[in-house]
Design a protein around this motif. Structure first.
Motif, PDB file in Angstrom:
ATOM      1  N   LEU A 159       0.955  -1.192   0.134  1.00 36.30           N
ATOM      2  CA  LEU A 159      -0.002   0.159  -0.089  1.00 36.30           C
ATOM      3  C   LEU A 159       0.847   1.228   0.106  1.00 36.30           C
ATOM      4  O   LEU A 159       1.553   1.258   0.999  1.00 36.30           O
ATOM      5  CB  LEU A 159      -0.790   0.196   1.373  1.00 36.30           C
ATOM      6  N   LYS A 160       0.707   2.001  -0.889  1.00 31.48           N
ATOM      7  CA  LYS A 160       1.577   3.513  -1.190  1.00 31.48           C
ATOM      8  C   LYS A 160       0.241   4.561  -1.181  1.00 31.48           C
ATOM      9  O   LYS A 160      -0.366   4.390  -1.842  1.00 31.48           O
ATOM     10  CB  LYS A 160       2.460   3.561  -2.483  1.00 31.48           C
ATOM     11  N   SER A 161       0.445   5.405  -0.302  1.00 28.84           N
ATOM     12  CA  SER A 161      -0.452   6.403  -0.123  1.00 28.84           C
ATOM     13  C   SER A 161       0.323   7.820   0.195  1.00 28.84           C
ATOM     14  O   SER A 161       1.511   7.756   0.593  1.00 28.84           O
ATOM     15  CB  SER A 161      -1.434   6.335   0.864  1.00 28.84           C
ATOM     16  N   SER A 162      -0.390   8.907  -0.462  1.00 28.85           N
ATOM     17  CA  SER A 162       0.138  10.317  -0.092  1.00 28.85           C
ATOM     18  C   SER A 162      -0.801  11.031   0.348  1.00 28.85           C
ATOM     19  O   SER A 162      -2.115  11.327   0.002  1.00 28.85           O
ATOM     20  CB  SER A 162       0.664  10.825  -1.638  1.00 28.85           C
ATOM     21  N   TYR A 163      -0.537  11.902   1.536  1.00 27.32           N
ATOM     22  CA  TYR A 163      -1.949  12.724   2.103  1.00 27.32           C
ATOM     23  C   TYR A 163      -1.065  14.055   2.169  1.00 27.32           C
ATOM     24  O   TYR A 163       0.135  14.342   2.092  1.00 27.32           O
ATOM     25  CB  TYR A 163      -1.777  11.952   3.852  1.00 27.32           C
ATOM     26  N   GLN A 164      -2.002  14.764   2.321  1.00 33.06           N
ATOM     27  CA  GLN A 164      -1.918  16.345   2.473  1.00 33.06           C
ATOM     28  C   GLN A 164      -2.073  16.692   3.944  1.00 33.06           C
ATOM     29  O   GLN A 164      -3.354  16.404   4.153  1.00 33.06           O
ATOM     30  CB  GLN A 164      -2.620  17.018   1.469  1.00 33.06           C
ATOM     31  N   VAL A 224       2.698  13.963   2.915  1.00 37.02           N
ATOM     32  CA  VAL A 224       3.461  12.892   3.763  1.00 37.02           C
ATOM     33  C   VAL A 224       2.954  11.567   2.836  1.00 37.02           C
ATOM     34  O   VAL A 224       1.954  11.186   2.673  1.00 37.02           O
ATOM     35  CB  VAL A 224       2.444  12.719   5.265  1.00 37.02           C
ATOM     36  N   ASP A 225       4.179  10.853   2.564  1.00 38.91           N
ATOM     37  CA  ASP A 225       4.435   9.673   1.900  1.00 38.91           C
ATOM     38  C   ASP A 225       4.013   8.456   2.868  1.00 38.91           C
ATOM     39  O   ASP A 225       5.138   8.439   3.783  1.00 38.91           O
ATOM     40  CB  ASP A 225       5.249   9.693   0.921  1.00 38.91           C
ATOM     41  N   VAL A 226       3.448   7.332   2.426  1.00 33.63           N
ATOM     42  CA  VAL A 226       3.274   6.258   3.408  1.00 33.63           C
ATOM     43  C   VAL A 226       3.509   5.071   2.535  1.00 33.63           C
ATOM     44  O   VAL A 226       2.743   4.815   1.589  1.00 33.63           O
ATOM     45  CB  VAL A 226       2.018   6.111   4.225  1.00 33.63           C
ATOM     46  N   HIS A 227       4.157   4.180   2.983  1.00 32.98           N
ATOM     47  CA  HIS A 227       4.361   2.997   2.335  1.00 32.98           C
ATOM     48  C   HIS A 227       4.266   1.781   3.284  1.00 32.98           C
ATOM     49  O   HIS A 227       5.178   1.735   4.490  1.00 32.98           O
ATOM     50  CB  HIS A 227       5.922   2.829   1.640  1.00 32.98           C
ATOM     51  N   ILE A 228       3.219   0.782   3.098  1.00 29.34           N
ATOM     52  CA  ILE A 228       2.915  -0.206   4.107  1.00 29.34           C
ATOM     53  C   ILE A 228       3.011  -1.552   3.514  1.00 29.34           C
ATOM     54  O   ILE A 228       2.544  -1.770   2.218  1.00 29.34           O
ATOM     55  CB  ILE A 228       1.585   0.016   4.809  1.00 29.34           C
ATOM     56  N   GLN A 229       3.900  -2.503   4.019  1.00 31.01           N
ATOM     57  CA  GLN A 229       4.110  -3.822   3.394  1.00 31.01           C
ATOM     58  C   GLN A 229       3.493  -4.908   4.415  1.00 31.01           C
ATOM     59  O   GLN A 229       3.925  -4.791   5.383  1.00 31.01           O
ATOM     60  CB  GLN A 229       5.573  -4.236   3.232  1.00 31.01           C
ATOM     61  N   LEU A 246       6.839   2.813   6.355  1.00 28.74           N
ATOM     62  CA  LEU A 246       7.522   3.675   5.950  1.00 28.74           C
ATOM     63  C   LEU A 246       6.896   4.851   6.047  1.00 28.74           C
ATOM     64  O   LEU A 246       5.863   5.164   5.359  1.00 28.74           O
ATOM     65  CB  LEU A 246       8.546   3.520   4.724  1.00 28.74           C
ATOM     66  N   ILE A 247       7.373   6.232   6.600  1.00 28.75           N
ATOM     67  CA  ILE A 247       6.841   7.450   6.272  1.00 28.75           C
ATOM     68  C   ILE A 247       7.710   8.404   5.863  1.00 28.75           C
ATOM     69  O   ILE A 247       8.958   8.323   6.629  1.00 28.75           O
ATOM     70  CB  ILE A 247       6.390   7.884   7.892  1.00 28.75           C
ATOM     71  N   GLY A 262       9.878   7.784   3.633  1.00 30.96           N
ATOM     72  CA  GLY A 262      10.776   6.866   3.159  1.00 30.96           C
ATOM     73  C   GLY A 262      11.776   6.401   4.494  1.00 30.96           C
ATOM     74  O   GLY A 262      12.822   5.671   4.448  1.00 30.96           O
ATOM     75  N   THR A 263      11.222   6.826   5.743  1.00 29.57           N
ATOM     76  CA  THR A 263      11.936   6.185   6.909  1.00 29.57           C
ATOM     77  C   THR A 263      11.094   5.239   7.689  1.00 29.57           C
ATOM     78  O   THR A 263       9.938   5.653   7.967  1.00 29.57           O
ATOM     79  CB  THR A 263      12.247   7.386   7.947  1.00 29.57           C
ATOM     80  N   GLU A 264      11.598   4.073   8.404  1.00 30.24           N
ATOM     81  CA  GLU A 264      10.835   3.130   8.910  1.00 30.24           C
ATOM     82  C   GLU A 264      10.520   3.799  10.264  1.00 30.24           C
ATOM     83  O   GLU A 264      10.842   4.491  10.902  1.00 30.24           O
ATOM     84  CB  GLU A 264      11.887   1.942   9.192  1.00 30.24           C
ATOM     85  N   ASN A 265       9.097   3.469  10.577  1.00 32.05           N
ATOM     86  CA  ASN A 265       8.628   4.227  11.441  1.00 32.05           C
ATOM     87  C   ASN A 265       7.457   3.453  12.258  1.00 32.05           C
ATOM     88  O   ASN A 265       6.902   2.275  11.809  1.00 32.05           O
ATOM     89  CB  ASN A 265       7.786   5.595  10.994  1.00 32.05           C
ATOM     90  N   ASP A 266       6.708   3.922  13.286  1.00 37.63           N
ATOM     91  CA  ASP A 266       5.741   3.176  13.760  1.00 37.63           C
ATOM     92  C   ASP A 266       4.209   3.734  13.403  1.00 37.63           C
ATOM     93  O   ASP A 266       4.272   4.903  12.963  1.00 37.63           O
ATOM     94  CB  ASP A 266       5.889   3.492  15.402  1.00 37.63           C
ATOM     95  N   ARG A 267       3.473   2.839  13.605  1.00 35.18           N
ATOM     96  CA  ARG A 267       1.970   3.357  13.409  1.00 35.18           C
ATOM     97  C   ARG A 267       1.462   4.282  14.046  1.00 35.18           C
ATOM     98  O   ARG A 267       0.564   5.258  13.413  1.00 35.18           O
ATOM     99  CB  ARG A 267       0.964   2.045  13.067  1.00 35.18           C
ATOM    100  N   LYS A 268       1.893   4.589  15.118  1.00 37.42           N
ATOM    101  CA  LYS A 268       1.414   5.874  16.011  1.00 37.42           C
ATOM    102  C   LYS A 268       1.663   7.167  15.214  1.00 37.42           C
ATOM    103  O   LYS A 268       1.033   7.993  15.865  1.00 37.42           O
ATOM    104  CB  LYS A 268       1.942   5.783  17.355  1.00 37.42           C
ATOM    105  N   ASN A 269       2.528   7.230  14.284  1.00 37.78           N
ATOM    106  CA  ASN A 269       3.194   8.392  13.626  1.00 37.78           C
ATOM    107  C   ASN A 269       2.293   8.684  12.398  1.00 37.78           C
ATOM    108  O   ASN A 269       2.646   9.444  11.608  1.00 37.78           O
ATOM    109  CB  ASN A 269       4.377   8.414  13.467  1.00 37.78           C
ATOM    110  N   LEU A 270       1.367   7.619  11.736  1.00 39.14           N
ATOM    111  CA  LEU A 270       0.756   7.656  10.767  1.00 39.14           C
ATOM    112  C   LEU A 270      -0.292   8.972  10.681  1.00 39.14           C
ATOM    113  O   LEU A 270      -0.847   9.298  11.780  1.00 39.14           O
ATOM    114  CB  LEU A 270      -0.033   6.355  10.251  1.00 39.14           C
ATOM    115  N   PRO A 271      -0.564   9.597   9.529  1.00 36.48           N
ATOM    116  CA  PRO A 271      -1.443  10.562   9.578  1.00 36.48           C
ATOM    117  C   PRO A 271      -2.775  10.337   9.794  1.00 36.48           C
ATOM    118  O   PRO A 271      -3.656  11.388  10.254  1.00 36.48           O
ATOM    119  CB  PRO A 271      -1.292  11.045   7.968  1.00 36.48           C
ATOM    120  N   GLY A 272      -3.318   9.064   9.741  1.00 38.53           N
ATOM    121  CA  GLY A 272      -4.629   8.871  10.075  1.00 38.53           C
ATOM    122  C   GLY A 272      -5.284   9.056  11.509  1.00 38.53           C
ATOM    123  O   GLY A 272      -6.082   9.338  11.786  1.00 38.53           O
TER     124      GLY A 272
END
Length: 378
Positions: free
Chosen positions: A69-74, A80-85, A95-96, A98-108
């Motif tokens: 899943l690749k997404s782009s948020y405004q 904010v670009d998000v890549h989830i595998q 990845l947020i 381009g950097t590996e991150n935790d889901r708590k920092n996702l834009p949702g």
């Protein structure tokens, strides 16, 4: 906040799609079982990091090794670009930018609000549904509360295992008791604080939907006897007193008998419990008010307009409630609405229409409104 683009590969019944929605109201239509809810699930995962269904690994397309899943948020004027595998064994990588991150920092977590037909059972369903609504719907905006809930549930699991097993050492039980009192009181304190901001919004919105002759009230039912103080220290003290008074009963029944995991909410309409005396229309109005108030709360706390995901709920509401819901999300909110048929009452509010069939998505636009058939029976 807006979703600009979503790319899916090997996700549920989607082989590969690239979806660029409008920043307004997007209608997702098509026959049943063709992927409408799957698309909402993908948006939800891209923003929140987990599925609103059972297991994340179930999103991997049958026969594939992984879903992408690749997404782009405004968000606040920047992208904010998000890549989830998600792999078939459940392994997940986020990845947020381009950097590996935790889901708590996702834009949702700035606000993705999901409204499903199951939500219509919040009022008359079991207490667990109302607790889940508080903890995972309303509470999702607060990262501290989300973390506390996870820790508290882990503690309850361990404590209940000890009680069921029996024969434990007293010092071991004492350690888990102390954790239970501390985190249980903290969850209760923050939950009450959250609901104090939320309940007045629900009450005011319900008055708009149903009229001022119907007065809605909500009460939090704590399984622990608390003094009524909002002080965290006092609530901890109340928890300790309650725990000592019920310890023998808990040992006998082999389970934790009080705490936020056993609390409930009651909804009163003109001082009568709506579960026993409310009509179907009144219950639906309360649930609609709950979701509308959630949207307003998220706006106030995050400063963002939340993204709305409405999964097949329009046809569950009458025309007046449909109109209220659509007017509420029109304007600055991005919304994704799945439906097998498009009610005429909302057609003037729609910004873009997409038709889904067998895992493919096609933009139909306004001109197709007259030509979209009633697909409910297909």
């Amino acid at each position: 906040m807006f979703l600009n683009e979503l790319l899916l590969k090997d996700f549920r019944n989607y082989l590969e799609i690239n979806f660029s929605p409008d920043q307004g109201i997007n209608i997702i239509t098509g026959p049943n079982a063709q992927g409408k809810t799957n698309l909402l699930e993908a948006i939800f995962i891209s923003g929140m990091g987990f599925s609103f269904r059972l297991k994340d690994k179930d999103v991997v397309r049958w026969g594939s090794e992984q879903s992408i899943l690749k997404s782009s948020y405004q968000l606040d004027g920047f992208t904010v670009d998000v890549h989830i595998q998600v792999k078939f064994d459940g392994f997940k990588k986020i990845l947020i930018n381009g950097t590996e991150n935790d889901r708590k920092n996702l834009p949702g977590h700035y606000g993705i609000i999901l409204f499903r037909p199951e939500d219509l059972h919040i009022i008359k369903g079991p207490p667990s549904q109302r607790r889940d609504f508080i903890d995972y719907d309303i509470g999702s905006i607060n990262p501290v509360y989300r973390k506390l809930i996870q820790q508290y549930k882990r503690i309850i699991l361990h404590r209940n295992n000890l009680l069921r097993r029996g024969g434990y050492r007293q010092d071991e039980f004492k350690i888990w008791n102390e954790e239970f009192y501390r985190y249980g009181a903290e969850v209760l304190y923050r939950r009450i604080k959250l609901l104090k901001n939320y309940f007045p919004l629900v009450r005011d919105i319900y008055a708009v939907i149903a009229g001022k002759n119907e007065i809605l009230d909500m009460k939090y039912l704590s399984s622990a006897k608390i003094s009524g103080s909002t002080s965290i220290d006092q609530i901890i003290n109340d928890f300790i007193i309650e725990g000592k008074s019920r310890e023998k009963e808990e040992i006998y029944k082999k389970q934790t008998l009080f705490g936020p995991h056993r609390d409930d909410i009651t909804f009163l309409l003109n001082n009568k419990d709506i579960r026993n005396f409310g009509s179907q229309g009144q219950v639906r109005s309360v649930v609609l008010a709950l979701k509308a108030a959630q949207m307003e709360l998220f706006k106030r706390q995050s400063g963002q307009n939340p993204i709305m995901l409405l999964d097949d709920v329009l046809m569950e509401l009458d025309e007046n409630r449909q109109n209220y819901l659509i007017k509420l999300i029109s304007g600055n909110n991005q919304a994704f609405i799945t439906t097998t048929e498009i009610p005429k009452t909302i057609s003037r509010h729609v910004d873009r229409i997409y038709f889904i069939n067998r895992g493919t998505i096609e933009e139909r636009g306004h001109t197709s409104l007259r030509n979209v058939p009633n697909l409910r029976e297909e």
